[in-house]
Design an enzyme around this catalytic site. Structure first.
Site, PDB file in Angstrom:
ATOM      1  N   ASP A  68      95.513  53.400  71.645  1.00 30.78           N
ATOM      2  CA  ASP A  68      94.336  52.949  72.086  1.00 30.78           C
ATOM      3  C   ASP A  68      94.617  51.508  72.113  1.00 30.78           C
ATOM      4  O   ASP A  68      93.816  50.636  72.805  1.00 30.78           O
ATOM      5  CB  ASP A  68      93.064  53.325  71.395  1.00 30.78           C
ATOM      6  N   SER A  69      95.419  50.947  71.362  1.00 28.24           N
ATOM      7  CA  SER A  69      95.854  49.538  71.680  1.00 28.24           C
ATOM      8  C   SER A  69      96.223  48.987  73.126  1.00 28.24           C
ATOM      9  O   SER A  69      96.049  47.852  73.354  1.00 28.24           O
ATOM     10  CB  SER A  69      97.234  49.196  70.751  1.00 28.24           C
ATOM     11  N   ASP A 107      96.815  58.802  71.500  1.00 23.95           N
ATOM     12  CA  ASP A 107      95.526  58.466  70.631  1.00 23.95           C
ATOM     13  C   ASP A 107      94.287  59.115  70.990  1.00 23.95           C
ATOM     14  O   ASP A 107      94.281  59.165  72.452  1.00 23.95           O
ATOM     15  CB  ASP A 107      95.432  56.832  70.592  1.00 23.95           C
ATOM     16  N   LYS A 137      96.690  61.518  67.775  1.00 25.77           N
ATOM     17  CA  LYS A 137      96.327  60.897  66.612  1.00 25.77           C
ATOM     18  C   LYS A 137      94.822  60.557  66.392  1.00 25.77           C
ATOM     19  O   LYS A 137      94.241  60.145  67.831  1.00 25.77           O
ATOM     20  CB  LYS A 137      97.240  59.594  66.655  1.00 25.77           C
ATOM     21  N   GLU A 139      91.658  58.359  63.905  1.00 23.19           N
ATOM     22  CA  GLU A 139      91.604  57.460  62.629  1.00 23.19           C
ATOM     23  C   GLU A 139      90.669  57.945  61.802  1.00 23.19           C
ATOM     24  O   GLU A 139      89.517  58.544  62.026  1.00 23.19           O
ATOM     25  CB  GLU A 139      91.076  56.032  63.294  1.00 23.19           C
ATOM     26  N   GLU A 206      98.103  51.710  58.080  1.00 22.76           N
ATOM     27  CA  GLU A 206      98.123  50.379  58.795  1.00 22.76           C
ATOM     28  C   GLU A 206      97.489  49.475  57.794  1.00 22.76           C
ATOM     29  O   GLU A 206      96.383  49.639  57.227  1.00 22.76           O
ATOM     30  CB  GLU A 206      97.415  50.505  60.006  1.00 22.76           C
TER      31      GLU A 206
HETATM   32  O1  KIV Z   1      96.758  52.077  69.147  1.00 22.86           O
HETATM   33  C1  KIV Z   1      97.820  51.727  68.618  1.00 22.86           C
HETATM   34  O2  KIV Z   1      98.782  51.320  68.932  1.00 22.86           O
HETATM   35  C2  KIV Z   1      97.945  52.185  67.047  1.00 22.86           C
HETATM   36  C3  KIV Z   1      98.911  51.674  66.204  1.00 22.86           C
HETATM   37  C4  KIV Z   1      99.484  52.600  64.976  1.00 22.86           C
HETATM   38  C5  KIV Z   1     100.226  50.980  66.599  1.00 22.86           C
HETATM   39  O3  KIV Z   1      97.182  53.001  66.523  1.00 22.86           O
END
Ligand code: KIV
Length: 302
Positions: A68-69, A107, A137, A139, A206
């Site tokens: 999500d970056s 993400d 993924k 969080e 992280e």
């Molecule tokens: O969104 C992302 O880039 C991340 C990091 C772990 C690089 O979650």
């Protein structure tokens, strides 16, 4: 009518990868998990589009995260909160077209796993079925373990993510390194163990002090992937644009920049501009010619 040509149009990238790009040993979730306890580090990078995914694959990385970056480095937002599920799905599709060997993890954007287990599963399934991701993924630690369990029960491999959580920017009041105190470090280990118990196949650590990340990595049976968490993790991940110098402003402390691609692009664009202005571009070399002599009056009656 447009001219028919078998030359590539808009970039010289074929629709499918050339055979020399195909590496047989595709990385799978079990293959990644089997790296735990071996000397083989797990090398990961983000990608959000086809050309980047190809380059990351060709370089030999094991895992591509469609992070999500993307909100920050591609879409220009100030935080990761703005990227939508549809945007991540679309990016994941492009990445999948460019990546043969690496495991592709998508993400889950902010808001897509914050309502209910059912919602979480429906959204994760879209990343797998529509995006083509092999895993997702999300969080959070103990507070998300029940969701990880629900996804794993639905046959969706999940990568956890603890420590500095960009999606928690509002609740935490900013981006802060986590686990600097004994209580904080214990809390992170509890988070990691809860995610492992829930069935996560790996966990991103992280923004965590190196000693704490190393200890968590030693205590877990599943791989840890560090970003700003020192060298004691089972693998490392960084944001592609930070590594190649395509993000603007000074990179975070944990980033090592290996190139300044923005400067290379600036130079190329400056030269193109000069050539366009002067008429130097396009030269004969970049120009199509008729295949037969045109009669003088070919356009008179129009
Ligand atoms: O969104 C992302 O880039 C991340 C990091 C772990 C690089 O979650």
């Amino acid at each position: 009518m447009s001219e028919q040509t078998d030359l590539p149009v808009y970039g010289s990238t074929p629709a499918t990868n050339p055979t020399e790009h195909t590496v047989p040993a595709k990385v799978t979730v079990p293959a990644l998990m089997a790296r735990k306890g071996t000397a083989k580090k797990i090398m990961c990078l983000t990608a959000y589009d086809y050309p980047t995914a190809r380059l990351v694959d060709e370089a030999g990385f094991d895992l591509i995260l469609v992070g999500d970056s993307m909100a920050n480095v591609v879409l220009g937002h100030a935080s990761t909160l703005k990227v939508s599920l549809d945007q991540i799905i679309s990016a994941t599709r492009a990445v999948k077209r460019g990546a043969d060997r690496p495991l592709v993890v998508a993400d889950m954007p902010f808001g897509t796993y914050h309502v209910s287990r059912a919602d979480t599963a429906i959204n994760a399934l879209r990343l797998i079925r529509e995006g083509g991701a092999q895993a997702v993924k999300l969080e959070g630690g103990r507070n998300r373990a029940h969701l990880v369990r629900a996804l794993v029960d639905a046959d969706i491999p999940v990568m956890g993510h603890i420590g500095l959580l960009p999606q928690s920017i509002n609740s935490r009041g900013g981006y802060r390194v986590q686990g600097k105190t004994a209580a904080g470090a214990r809390g992170l280990l509890e988070d990691a163990l809860a995610l492992q118990d829930a069935g996560a196949f790996a966990i991103v650590l992280e923004g965590i002090p190196a000693q704490v990340a190393r200890r968590i990595s030693e205590r877990l049976l599943i791989p840890t992937i560090g970003i700003g968490a020192g060298g004691g993790c089972d693998g490392q991940i960084l944001v592609f644009h930070d590594v190649v110098g395509l993000s603007f402003g000074p990179p975070p402390k944990f980033v090592k920049r290996y190139a300044n691609v923005a400067d290379i692009m600036r130079k190329a664009l400056g030269e193109l501009l000069v050539d366009m202005r002067s008429g130097e571009f396009p030269a004969a070399l970049h120009t199509y010619q008729v295949s037969e002599e045109l009669p003088e009056n070919w356009d008179f009656d129009l």
